[in-house]
Design a protein around this motif. Structure first.
Motif, PDB file in Angstrom:
ATOM      1  N   UNK B 211       0.846  -1.192   0.000  1.00  0.00           N
ATOM      2  CA  UNK B 211       0.000   0.000   0.000  1.00  0.00           C
ATOM      3  C   UNK B 211       0.876   1.234   0.000  1.00  0.00           C
ATOM      4  N   UNK B 449     -12.612  -7.081 -22.899  1.00  0.00           N
ATOM      5  CA  UNK B 449     -12.089  -6.462 -21.674  1.00  0.00           C
ATOM      6  C   UNK B 449     -12.952  -6.840 -20.467  1.00  0.00           C
ATOM      7  N   UNK B 497      -8.003   3.241 -23.551  1.00  0.00           N
ATOM      8  CA  UNK B 497      -8.749   4.214 -22.739  1.00  0.00           C
ATOM      9  C   UNK B 497      -9.869   4.848 -23.567  1.00  0.00           C
ATOM     10  N   UNK B 500     -12.601   2.046 -24.308  1.00  0.00           N
ATOM     11  CA  UNK B 500     -13.424   1.714 -23.145  1.00  0.00           C
ATOM     12  C   UNK B 500     -14.235   2.915 -22.689  1.00  0.00           C
ATOM     13  N   UNK B 505     -17.889   2.922 -20.285  1.00  0.00           N
ATOM     14  CA  UNK B 505     -17.667   1.652 -19.590  1.00  0.00           C
ATOM     15  C   UNK B 505     -17.002   1.887 -18.240  1.00  0.00           C
ATOM     16  N   UNK B 506     -17.633   1.464 -17.198  1.00  0.00           N
ATOM     17  CA  UNK B 506     -16.986   1.534 -15.885  1.00  0.00           C
ATOM     18  C   UNK B 506     -17.008   0.176 -15.206  1.00  0.00           C
ATOM     19  N   UNK B 507     -17.468  -0.822 -15.935  1.00  0.00           N
ATOM     20  CA  UNK B 507     -17.571  -2.146 -15.313  1.00  0.00           C
ATOM     21  C   UNK B 507     -16.203  -2.784 -15.211  1.00  0.00           C
ATOM     22  N   UNK B 509     -13.437  -2.463 -13.268  1.00  0.00           N
ATOM     23  CA  UNK B 509     -12.193  -1.708 -13.276  1.00  0.00           C
ATOM     24  C   UNK B 509     -11.053  -2.599 -12.839  1.00  0.00           C
ATOM     25  N   UNK B 510      -9.926  -2.518 -13.529  1.00  0.00           N
ATOM     26  CA  UNK B 510      -8.816  -3.344 -13.119  1.00  0.00           C
ATOM     27  C   UNK B 510      -8.185  -2.782 -11.850  1.00  0.00           C
TER      28      UNK B 510
END
Lengths: 92, 510
Positions: B211, B449, B497, B500, B505-507, B509-510
Motif C-alpha cells: 500500500x 475487456x 482508454x 473503453x 464503460x466503468x464495469x 475496473x482493473x
C-alpha cells in the motif's frame, strides 16, 4: 505568468490520462473523488504523481515529506500546489 | 505431535491491534475448538481466503494443530479463479473475513465448501497436537488459477528445515521486531518474512501488502515500533526511497530484498536510507521454502546481481536444464561461467500438488532446477544474470502469461493470444498482450475487456494491448514471447482508454 486553477486542472488531467488504468474514464471521476478508490490509478502510481509535481511545479517532497491524503484527489493535489505557493509559469 | 514452536507477539501497526503471546495461544485454541466442531480432520485442506492480519496466523496454527493443511489464497482472485482452485484442491473448509467478495462466498457454497468467518471463534478452547512431521502443512498455488493450478506442497519437515537453516546462518537477534509488508499468500512473505521470525519467538508486525500510503510513512513506522528487520522487493524501494523520510532511530539491523536482484546503486541507496550495511538480496523460490541463499554478513561491496552463499542449500551451476536425464559432474560450469542454477536443500517442497508430471520436470535426484541463470564467483558466491522462467514479475507479484492466455483464449472470437512482459519503470515489469481477433471493432474489444476483468485478478490485467494478424510460433508450435513482444513494442498499441471510455464503460475496473 502564473497558471490559473483551471489550467492546472487541465494539465493534471492530461497527465492522469497518461498513467490511468483503462477501465475508468477520467470524466467519471469527480474532482474530489479518490483517484485510487475510483479505480483510475493504482495506489503505487502515486509515485508518478509525485514525480509530476516535482518536475512541473518544483515541489520538494524530500523536504516536506508526503501525506498520502494530500494526493488523494485532483482537488487535494490542486490545493497542495496552491498551498506550496507554486509560482512556476503555466505548466508546459 | 505438538508443534514445539514458540511464538512471539503479533501486531498490526496500521490498525493498532496487538496480540501478546498469551493472546495468540488463546486465539489458536479457540480456532482449534471451532475447527473440531466443524469436523476438520487430519489430512483435510483449508483455504485461507484472506491474509496480512492477526487472525490469519491463529488460523494457520489451529489448522496445523489438527494435522490439516493450510492453503493461503490471494484475496484478490476473482470468483472464477477461486472456483478453479476449489476444483483442484477440494478444500474441506474455507476461512474468510469481512472483505471476502460475495461472489467468492457464492462459489464456495456452490461447491459445498463451508465458509467460516475468521472473527467468529466462540469461547471454547482446545489444545491438541495431531500433526506429523511429514504431513502436508502448506500448499501455495503459484500459477494456473485460470486453468491447471500449480500448487507447491510443503510439509512440516521442509518448513522446519528452512527455518532451522535460516537460524543457523542468520541467528534470530536481528529479527527481534520484524516487519512484513509483503502478501502472506506466497512463500517470501509467509514462510520467511513472517513465520521464520515469529515462530522463533520474535515479534511480528504485519501490514496490508503493497500500500502506497504505508510506504510513504515507512520511516515513521520503523521508528514508532523499533523495527529491526524487514524484507522487501525492489519496487517497494522505488517508492519508499522517494516518498518516505528515512527512519531516525537506527533500529534497523537487517534488510532483505527478494523477487529480483537489486542493482548496486539501489542497494547502496537502501543502506543509506536504513542506516545499516546489512542489506542483501535474499534469493528464494517458493519450491525451496523461499530464502535459500544470500549474504549472512552483508557488509560487503554491493554488486549487480550478487546473491551470496547457500542458506541450508548446495548451489550448482550446470550447463544443462534437462531434467529428463541424471545429472553428473561433467555438466558443472567453471567458476565465473554462467549456466543454469540448480539447488539441493532439505527445505525442498514435497512436490507439486497432484502434478507429478510437473515435479519430474523440475526435480532430478533431489536437485531443483530454478530456471535462473547465474554463476559462482571465485569466492563461491552465487551471482544471478537472468532467468528462463516463464513469468512476469510485476512489483514482486509473479504473473504467469499462460494464466492470462487461458482466459483470453476462451473468449469467442479470439483466434490466438500471447501475453508477455513489458519493461516498467515503477513495477519492474508490466503485462502486455497481443491478440488475434476475428472482429476488431470497439464493441468486441470492450466485451473482451469485460470478460477478462470477470475472470482475472486485477493485478494480472494487461495494461497495453496490441491487435495483430497472427502470433508467430516456432517449428514446434511454441510461442516465443520475446519475439512477439519485440514485434509489438515499436508499434502503436490499442487506444484502450478511448475505446473503453467511448461507451462510458466503468464495469470491472482493473
Amino acid at each position: 505568468m502564473t497558471a490559473t486553477r483551471e489550467q492546472r486542472l487541465e494539465h493534471l488531467q492530461n497527465f492522469l490520462r497518461s498513467i490511468q488504468k483503462p477501465g475508468t474514464p477520467l470524466g467519471s471521476v469527480g474532482i474530489d473523488d479518490s483517484l485510487v478508490d475510483s479505480g483510475l490509478i493504482d495506489s503505487l502510481a502515486i509515485v508518478e504523481i509525485v514525480a509530476y509535481l516535482e518536475e512541473t511545479y518544483g515541489l520538494d517532497f524530500a523536504a516536506r515529506g508526503i501525506d498520502p491524503e494530500t494526493l488523494a484527489s485532483m482537488g487535494n493535489i490542486l490545493a497542495l500546489i496552491a498551498a506550496a505557493g507554486a509560482t512556476s509559469a503555466t505548466p508546459s | 505431535m505438538f508443534l514445539d514452536l514458540k511464538v512471539g507477539a503479533l501486531a498490526e501497526p496500521i490498525s493498532g491491534r496487538r496480540w501478546a503471546e498469551a493472546d495468540v495461544v488463546q486465539e489458536v485454541a479457540r480456532r482449534t475448538a471451532r475447527f473440531q466442531c466443524q469436523g476438520l480432520a487430519a489430512g483435510d485442506r483449508v483455504f485461507l481466503l484472506f491474509g496480512n492480519r492477526l487472525e490469519f496466523f491463529a488460523e494457520l496454527l489451529a489448522i496445523w494443530r489438527l494435522g490439516a493443511c493450510a492453503v493461503p489464497v490471494d484475496a484478490r482472485l476473482t470468483a472464477f479463479e477461486v472456483s478453479t482452485l476449489i476444483a483442484a484442491a477440494s478444500p474441506r473448509l474455507a476461512v474468510v473475513d469481512e472483505a471476502t467478495d460475495a461472489a467468492v462466498i457464492a462459489v464456495l457454497s456452490a461447491a459445498g465448501v463451508a465458509a467460516v468467518d475468521t472473527r467468529e471463534t466462540g469461547s471454547q478452547e482446545a489444545t491438541v497436537g495431531l500433526s506429523r512431521l511429514d504431513d502436508d502443512a502448506l500448499i501455495l498455488f503459484t500459477s494456473g488459477s485460470t486453468g491447471a493450478p500449480k500448487g507447491v506442497i510443503h510439509t512440516h519437515r521442509s518448513l522446519r528445515a528452512r527455518w532451522l537453516s535460516l537460524r543457523d546462518h542468520l541467528g534470530v537477534a536481528a529479527f527481534a521486531r520484524s516487519l512484513c509488508l509483503l502478501p502472506t499468500h506466497f512463500g517470501h512473505g509467509l514462510i520467511c518474512n513472517s513465520l521464520f521470525p515469529w515462530l522463533a519467538g520474535q515479534d511480528l508486525y504485519i501490514t496490508p501488502p503493497f500500500r502506497a500510503d504505508i510506504l510513504m510513512r515507512l520511516g515513521a513506522l520503523v521508528d514508532e515500533h523499533g523495527i529491526t528487520f524487514m524484507s522487501s522487493v525492489p519496487s517497494l524501494w522505488r517508492l519508499a526511497l522517494k516518498m518516505s523520510r528515512p527512519p531516525q532511530g537506527r533500529t534497523l539491523q537487517r534488510i532483505h530484498c527478494g523477487s529480483a536482484p537489486l542493482s548496486a546503486a539501489v542497494w547502496e541507496d537502501i543502506r543509506a536510507w536504513t542506516g545499516t550495511r546489512q542489506v542483501c538480496n535474499a534469493y528464494g523460490i517458493t519450491e525451496t521454502g523461499s530464502w535459500v541463499a544470500g549474504l549472512s554478513n552483508a557488509d560487503t561491496p554491493a554488486e549487480d546481481g550478487l546473491i551470496g552463499g547457500g542458506w541450508g542449500a548446495v548451489i550448482r551451476i550446470l550447463s544443462t536444464s534437462d531434467t529428463s536425464v541424471p545429472l553428473d559432474g561433467s555438466l558443472e560450469c567453471a567458476v565465473g561461467d554462467a549456466g543454469f542454477v540448480w539447488l539441493n536443500t532439505p527445505a525442498l517442497m514435497k512436490g507439486y500438488f497432484q502434478r507429478d508430471d510437473l515435479t519430474r520436470q523440475a526435480v532430478v535426484d533431489g536437485w531443483f532446477l530454478t530456471g535462473d541463470i547465474g554463476f559462482l564467483d571465485d569466492r563461491g558466491r552465487l551471482v544471478l544474470r537472468g532467468r528462463e522462467r516463464d513469468e512476469i514479475n510485476r512489483g514482486g507479484m509473479k504473473i504467469y502469461p499462460g494464466d492470462v492466455d487461458a482466459v483470453v483464449e476462451r473468449f469467442p472470437g479470439v483466434t490466438d493470444v500471447c501475453t508477455f512482459a513489458l519493461d516498467d519503470e515503477m513495477y519492474g515489469q508490466a503485462v502486455g498482450i497481443a491478440v488475434v481477433l476475428n472482429a476488431r471493432d470497439d464493441a468486441t474489444i470492450r466485451a473482451l475487456y469485460r470478460w477478462m476483468t470477470e475472470h482475472l485478478a486485477a493485478h494480472k490485467m494487461p495494461g497495453r494491448w496490441w491487435l495483430v494478424d497472427e502470433i508467430p510460433r516456432t517449428s514446434r508450435d511454441k510461442i516465443n514471447r520475446d519475439q512477439v513482444k519485440a514485434a509489438c513494442v515499436n508499434e502503436p498499441g490499442l487506444e484502450l482508454i478511448r475505446i473503453l471510455g467511448a461507451s462510458g464503460n466503468t464495469a470491472g475496473n482493473p
